[in-house]
Design an enzyme around this catalytic site. Structure first.
Site, PDB file in Angstrom:
ATOM      1  CG  ASP A  21      -2.071  -0.919   1.119  1.00 47.89           C
ATOM      2  OD1 ASP A  21      -2.308  -1.446   0.014  1.00 47.89           O
ATOM      3  OD2 ASP A  21      -2.757  -1.143   2.135  1.00 47.89           O
ATOM      4  CB  SER A  70     -19.279   0.008   5.745  1.00 49.88           C
ATOM      5  OG  SER A  70     -18.503  -0.745   6.645  1.00 49.88           O
ATOM      6  CG  ASP A 109      -9.449  -3.213   5.774  1.00 49.04           C
ATOM      7  OD1 ASP A 109     -10.332  -3.920   5.256  1.00 49.04           O
ATOM      8  OD2 ASP A 109      -8.580  -2.614   5.103  1.00 49.04           O
TER       9      ASP A 109
END
Length: 322
Positions: A19, A228, A263
């Protein structure tokens, strides 16, 4: 600080990534931008879950396949960070993920490489690593198995259902956070918690109504579905309460980097289950607060120490299904 009396949480990331997060002071389409050195770290959804869990002192093990130069970089960063891990060596080059955080507009754009296909032997080796983690270590027993993220091209269609079966065979719950057909397959396998976002939920089920989509997963066999919903917070649907669902949100939306917020929510749910908490309302409260706390951090895989403060601010309501 190590948390006592909590067994190890196992996370599986079949498609990990390096990332890279860039902070950009405004993005102009078609223009050249000068940016500071990016924050680079081992990532992929399951690794982010493990990193948050480790940050807060809970025992965890991150399992992932890695290959090539990027895989070596990922392994080195995990070692430096101290996140416990088991990496399965593969020929496929580990992918990269780039997040551009526009600090002026307050928006984040993400570019995820698809990843390269794994060989059949790689999948077998990954499965062996998971089996050993959930059932082969008496000194470090597992409490929860988490499967997170996209799958590389050519992945077995039953990968996530197999994780659910392995968890249940070991007598522990399974949390699955993925998209597309994997959500449906995991629901039919009886996943204890599914954690899609509202876009993933609608795409996977074909239902335009969020309520109908979540309840469809419950009907297929999922025990609990956490959804979410961005600035609207998070919702919790549970098989034991088909007449409605819990909703949790902050009084005002937070600004920051939402990468990794989901996450962090999965990490909260895993920790709750590891502590023996199964009540959907409490799991929802933790997951919503940890997700919000992740938005306040510059990169995925960590949460702000304000998570408890944010949890105390939540507006939690019960809503009847229409």
């Amino acid at each position: 600080m190590k948390r006592a009396n909590v067994n190890r949480i196992i996370t599986v990331t079949a498609n990990p990534a390096i990332d890279m997060t860039y902070a950009v002071q405004g993005i102009t389409e078609g223009a050249s931008h000068r940016v500071p050195t990016p924050l680079s770290r081992a990532g992929g959804k399951g690794i982010n879950v493990a990193r948050v869990t480790h940050q807060l002192g809970y025992p965890v093990l991150a399992i992932a396949p890695t290959g090539g130069a990027a895989g070596q970089t990922l392994a080195a960063e995990l070692w430096t960070s101290g996140v416990p891990h088991t990496l399965v060596g593969v020929a496929a080059e580990t992918r990269r993920s780039i997040a551009l955080v526009d600090t002026v507009a307050g928006e984040t754009s993400i570019f995820n490489e698809e990843g390269q296909a794994l060989l059949p032997d790689d999948w077998r080796s990954l499965r062996i690593a998971v089996v050993e983690a959930v059932s082969g270590n008496r000194n470090l027993p597992a409490s929860v198995l988490v499967g997170s993220g996209s799958l590389p091209p050519g992945a077995p269609a039953d990968f996530y259902p197999e994780l659910v079966r392995l968890a249940h065979d070991a007598g522990i719950p399974a949390i699955i956070d993925t998209s597309g057909p994997g959500i449906i397959a995991a629901a039919k396998a009886g996943a204890d918690i599914l954690k899609p976002n509202h876009h993933e939920l609608a795409e996977a089920t074909g239902e335009s109504s969020l309520e109908a989509a979540a309840l469809a997963l419950i009907d297929m066999g999922a025990r609990t579905v956490l959804v979410s919903a961005g600035a609207d917070g998070m919702l919790a649907f549970d098989h034991a309460a088909p007449g409605g669902y819990w909703s949790a949100r902050l009084p005002e939306a937070l600004s920051g980097n939402p990468t990794g917020a989901g996450d962090a929510g999965v990490a909260a749910a895993a920790v709750a289950l590891a502590e023996g908490i199964t009540e959907p309302r409490e799991i929802l409260r933790r997951a919503t607060a940890w997700s919000a706390a992740a938005v306040l951090m510059p990169a995925a895989g960590e949460i702000s120490p304000r998570y408890q403060e944010l949890q105390d601010q939540l507006i939690v309501t019960w809503k009847e299904t229409r």
